[in-house]
Each structure stands twice: as C-alpha cells, then as structure tokens.
Design a protein around this motif. Structure first.
Motif, mmCIF file in Angstrom:
data_model
loop_
_atom_site.group_PDB
_atom_site.id
_atom_site.type_symbol
_atom_site.label_atom_id
_atom_site.label_comp_id
_atom_site.label_asym_id
_atom_site.label_seq_id
_atom_site.Cartn_x
_atom_site.Cartn_y
_atom_site.Cartn_z
ATOM 1 N N ALA A 136 24.037 40.458 -8.176
ATOM 2 C CA ALA A 136 22.648 41.081 -8.542
ATOM 3 C C ALA A 136 22.424 41.055 -10.071
ATOM 4 O O ALA A 136 21.550 40.537 -10.643
ATOM 5 N N TYR A 192 22.713 37.775 -11.977
ATOM 6 C CA TYR A 192 21.334 37.056 -12.133
ATOM 7 C C TYR A 192 20.367 37.742 -13.153
ATOM 8 O O TYR A 192 19.648 37.102 -13.791
ATOM 9 N N ALA A 193 20.723 39.130 -13.349
ATOM 10 C CA ALA A 193 19.644 40.071 -14.406
ATOM 11 C C ALA A 193 20.111 39.246 -15.752
ATOM 12 O O ALA A 193 19.317 39.350 -16.579
ATOM 13 N N PHE A 224 17.982 37.236 -8.019
ATOM 14 C CA PHE A 224 18.110 38.870 -7.707
ATOM 15 C C PHE A 224 17.379 39.384 -6.487
ATOM 16 O O PHE A 224 18.060 40.388 -6.147
ATOM 17 N N LEU A 280 18.767 49.027 -7.801
ATOM 18 C CA LEU A 280 18.401 47.679 -7.946
ATOM 19 C C LEU A 280 16.823 47.583 -7.977
ATOM 20 O O LEU A 280 16.133 46.733 -8.495
ATOM 21 N N GLU A 317 14.630 45.777 -10.810
ATOM 22 C CA GLU A 317 13.511 44.526 -10.567
ATOM 23 C C GLU A 317 12.486 44.868 -11.320
ATOM 24 O O GLU A 317 11.705 43.884 -11.980
#
Length: 554
Positions: free
Chosen positions: A180, A183-184, A213, A225, A229
């Motif tokens: 996660a 990808y961030a 993500f 998360l 986002e």
C-alpha cells in the motif's frame, strides 16, 4: 479501536503477572496502530512487568512497540533508542523476525530525522538479514521503507525504480497486501516528476499508482489507509488544479482525523489547504491554515514538515506581494535550516552515544544472565545434594533399606491413611539369631554380608505395599498394612522359613542363619504396637529362637 476500559478489567482479572504481560502483548499492537491515548501508559506497564518476570523475548517486542509509538509521536530519537535496545535483545535471543522488524523501524527513525545515510545502512543490513533467514514479509516491508527514504530525500526516479523491484518481489511471494505505502510513494514520486516536467504521462502513472493503492486497501480497509487515500486524492487533484475536488477531499480527511489531531496527516491537510487558498488568492486564510499546519508538525516534532511550512510561508508572502514580510520569512527559513543542520550534527553524536550506552547495558545484561545461569546451576546442584543427603538420612548405608527414621515417617503416614480407610496394621520385628557368633567366628565383613542378604530376602518376599526397614544392629522391622493376625502370622512364618532355607554356605559354611520374629496387629500408635511386637520377639527368643510369636497356628 481496542476498548481500553475492557482492557483495564481484563488486566485486573488476570491471575499472574505473566498472564498480564501476555494480555497486553496481544492488545497493544492495535492500541499503538490506532494511536490510542492510553497506548503509552500500557506500553510502560507491560515493559516494567515483562522485565520483572523475566519474559525477555516479550520485553524485546514491547521495546519495539514503544519505538513505533515514539515514531508516531515524532519522537525519532527516543524511537531510535528503544529500537536499538530491542535489536540487542533480538540478536542475543536469536529472534530473527523481530530483528528484521527492528531494522525496518531503525531505518524509518533515521529517515524521519533526515539522517539518510544511516537510514540506508539500517535498511541494507535488514535486507541482508531477511535474505539470510528467508523472511519475505519483512524483506518487502524494509524495501517499502527504502521507498519512503528515497521519496523523503527528493529522489523520485530512485523511488520509482525501488518500488518496481519491491513490487516484483512481493508479487512473486504472494505479498501484494504489503504494498500500500509503496504505491503511495510511487504516486507522490510521479507528482514530483510532473512538477519538474508537467507531462501528462506522470499524472497517468500517478493515477495507476492510486488504483493499485486502492486494490490493496480493499483487502485491508484500515482507518489509516482510508485517511491516506484521501491524502493521495488531494495531491492528485491539486496537481490537476481541480481546487473544488481537492478541498472536498481535504475536508473529508480533516473530519476523519478530528480536531487538533496529532497525526501529521492533519498538518499535511492544512498545508494542502494553504495551496488551495493561495491559488484562490485568499491570503489571510492561507496563512491561518499554514499556522495550524506548523503547530501540528511542531507538536509531532516532524522537522521536515516544520521546514516545509517555513518555506511555504515565504513563498506565500512573496506571491501576495508583501516582499518585506517574505524576506523576513526567508531569513527565518534559512536560520531554521542552519539550526536543523546543527541539530543533525548533535543527533549524530547523540545516536553514537545511545549506541554505546545500549551496548554497555547489553553487556551488563549478558553478565547478569551468565551470573544468573551460574546461580541457577549452583542452586540446582545444591538442591540435588540436599535431596541426596535427605535420602541418605533415610537409608541404611549397609543394606540399602530404609532406616529407623524412614520407618517412623512411613508408619505415621500409614496411620493417617488408615484413619481415612480403617483397617489393621501389622508391625513385625525380626532379630538374627546368634549374630554375634557370626561376627566372631567368620568376621565382621561376613556379618555385614549376612545383614545385606537378610534385608534383601525380606524385601523380596514382601508385597509392594509393605515396608521393610533396618531398625539397627541385627534387627529389622516390617509394616504389613491391611492384614489380620492370622494372615500376619502366616507372612512372618514364610519370612522365617525363607531365611532359614536360604543357601548360607558361601557366607557361613557349616552354619545356617535363622531369625526370631515377633509381631503385633492393631490400630494403635507406633509406640504401643512396636512395644507389643518387641515383647513377642523377646518371647520367641526365650522359646528357643528361629520361631514366630505369638503363635497362631491354631
């Protein structure tokens, strides 16, 4: 979020200190991850208890959790110290998984302080360790930490390349759920490249990273998360200059965080509002949000964020046209930058001091553990010696039979047992006839052999629940629980004949060994029964020896 009030009740209900430590160790990861207000209190309680009861592996894990909590607070130096202590324990106890996790967090702590060389060193050491021990999950997490390091050090191309490698490795090992924040970082790296060169391909790549993500988030929809986002959506819409959408995402994020949150995402959200208000020309509001952002970063001790707000303030005032205030702000920024460099130098010295201090503490710990093991070994040896001496105190060294003291102890236990399950108890006293003649005629050594053989014959021809002991000299005693007087007489007669019929030629050529036997049966105390049996032995001797009294042949 874990229920802290329920935890308090469970803690009080736990039976032992060990149970309390294990309860906290099970609950604390959730409290720490949720940044619960009670997390620090319970970590301190668990650390103290685990040390007291000697749960060293659990203590090491709690040190790591304490370090993670300090990192979430922005207390990077304290986190560094706790992680180093945890690392020493993990190495000593060969806790390979914990050791790998600690390498990761040491790298994160150094990254947070801006010590990128040290961070990279810890990450590389961690990757070497995870490769050696096939710890794939921790390997991915450390590589993810390296992505953050490169992103934090303004190296977008290196961030993307590192992310490509870790993604390939994670997918090969079925660990896509660990990606996660990789990808961030990729998304932000592409936005950094777009800022340098506004080409649509960078925005497209950022959107691809966002979708990746989200796929991970669907597998593990944690609150952290979900907040991140919104943070990423804000960054992407700001890059597209969609201020209305960006402001909506920011307000949603602030609502999720709550007022005056200590999470640095709160400072990031207000910093993004500064950008929005600046583009809208609403300078006073922009400066207000800048102040809120700086307060959050200062409370969280997020030095990088504070520096960003100082630079942003100078840029904002310059765009507003207030050049005098902008100049003052730039001076503050440069002063802060110089102060930060001095602080980094002090921190490097402090980090080295902590390292040496932890190593000294660990060395002392090893010495204490060695001493503790030696004391345990000595205590075990002393316990064994005491046990041996106690056994010897109850054993006749010549025959190997229990002695008089053991006989008294066993008799007392039999009397107690008979009070619960009533029944008769037979006490038998045997004396070797003319034993002095054996010693005088054949030698004392032969006499000792005769005593040993007689003792062995008695033990061999008695039941398992019976008890044979040497009373002293040439006298033996036998306890026969649960037998009436007639049966007791039969046993005594059998023992007498067994000894008489034994082949004594190897020991006393030309002479047979016999015994006189007296017994008593009843429920009385030892003194009464023994006195009666001894009287019957006296009667047997005066009746010509090699006989049993009382005579119950009728």
């Amino acid at each position: 979020m874990p229920d802290a009030s329920l935890l308090e009740k469970q803690y009080q209900d736990a039976h032992t200190e060990r149970d309390r430590v294990m309860l906290l160790l099970h609950t604390l990861p959730g409290l720490v991850e949720a940044y619960h207000p009670q997390a620090a209190h319970w970590v301190d309680v668990a650390l103290e208890s685990s040390k007291q009861v000697g749960l060293l592996a659990e203590h090491a894990e709690l040190l790591r959790l304490n370090g993670v909590l300090c990192l979430y607070r922005g207390q990077n130096m304290q986190a560094y110290q706790h992680m180093l202590e945890a690392l020493q324990y993990a190495r000593d106890l060969q806790l390979n998984t914990l050791q790998a996790e600690v390498y990761r967090w040491l790298g994160n702590a150094c990254t947070g302080m801006g010590h990128f060389h040290e961070a990279l060193s810890w990450f590389e050491e961690g990757l070497s360790h995870t490769s050696a021990h096939a710890l794939t999950v921790q390997h991915v997490r450390i590589q993810a930490g390296m992505c953050w390091l490169y992103r934090h050090n303004n190296e977008p191309a290196q961030t993307i390349e590192n992310a490509r490698q870790v993604t390939q490795y994670a997918c090969q090992n079925g660990l896509h759920g660990e990606l996660a924040f990789v990808y961030a970082n990729v998304l932000e790296a592409h936005l950094d490249l777009y800022e340098q060169e506004p080409h649509p391909c960078h925005l497209e790549s950022a959107e691809v990273a966002l979708e990746s993500f989200r796929r991970v988030m669907q597998q593990n929809p944690s609150e952290r998360l979900k907040r991140f986002e919104l943070y990423l959506l804000t960054k992407l819409t700001l890059a597209r200059k969609d201020l209305e959408a960006a402001e909506k995402y920011i307000q949603d994020l602030l609502e999720r965080l709550g007022e005056k949150s200590q999470d640095t995402l709160y400072g990031d959200a207000h910093l993004d509002l500064v950008v929005v208000r600046g583009l809208q020309g609403r300078w006073s509001e922009a400066l207000h949000h800048l102040s809120l952002s700086r307060q959050n970063f200062e409370q969280a001790r997020a030095r990088y964020g504070v520096m960003l707000t100082l630079r942003q303030e100078a840029d904002l005032l310059e765009k507003k046209g207030d050049f005098q205030a902008a100049l003052t702000a730039f001076k503050r920024y440069h002063q802060a930058f110089e102060s930060q460099e001095r602080q980094r130098a002090r921190e490097k010295s402090q980090m080295l001091g902590i390292k040496l201090q932890v190593e000294e503490i660990h060395h002392e710990l090893l010495q204490l553990r060695t001493l503790s093991r030696q004391l345990e070994e000595q205590n075990a040896a002393l316990h064994q010696k005491t046990h041996t001496l106690a056994q010897e105190a109850l054993i006749d060294t010549l025959t190997g039979l229990p002695n008089r003291r053991a006989f008294n102890d066993r008799f007392a236990r039999m009397i107690r047992d008979m009070q619960q399950q009533p029944g008769p108890l037979g006490v038998v006293v045997l004396d070797i006839d003319h034993f002095k003649q054996v010693n005088d005629r054949y030698s004392h050594e032969t006499g000792d052999r005769v005593l040993t053989v007689v003792g062995g014959l008695l033990e061999q021809h008695c039941r398992g629940q019976d008890f044979v002991a040497r009373w002293g000299g040439e006298e033996f005693v036998v306890l026969l629980p649960g037998l009436d007087e007639r049966t007791c007489h039969q046993v005594c007669e059998r023992l007498r004949r067994t000894i008489e019929d034994h082949d004594w030629a190897p020991y006393t050529p030309g002479k047979s060994v016999t015994v006189s036997v007296g017994f008593a049966v009843g429920h009385s105390d030892l003194e009464t029964l023994f006195r009666e049996a001894d009287h019957q032995l006296y009667t047997a001797k005066h009746a010509g020896r090699n006989t049993v009294r009382p005579d119950r042949t009728d």
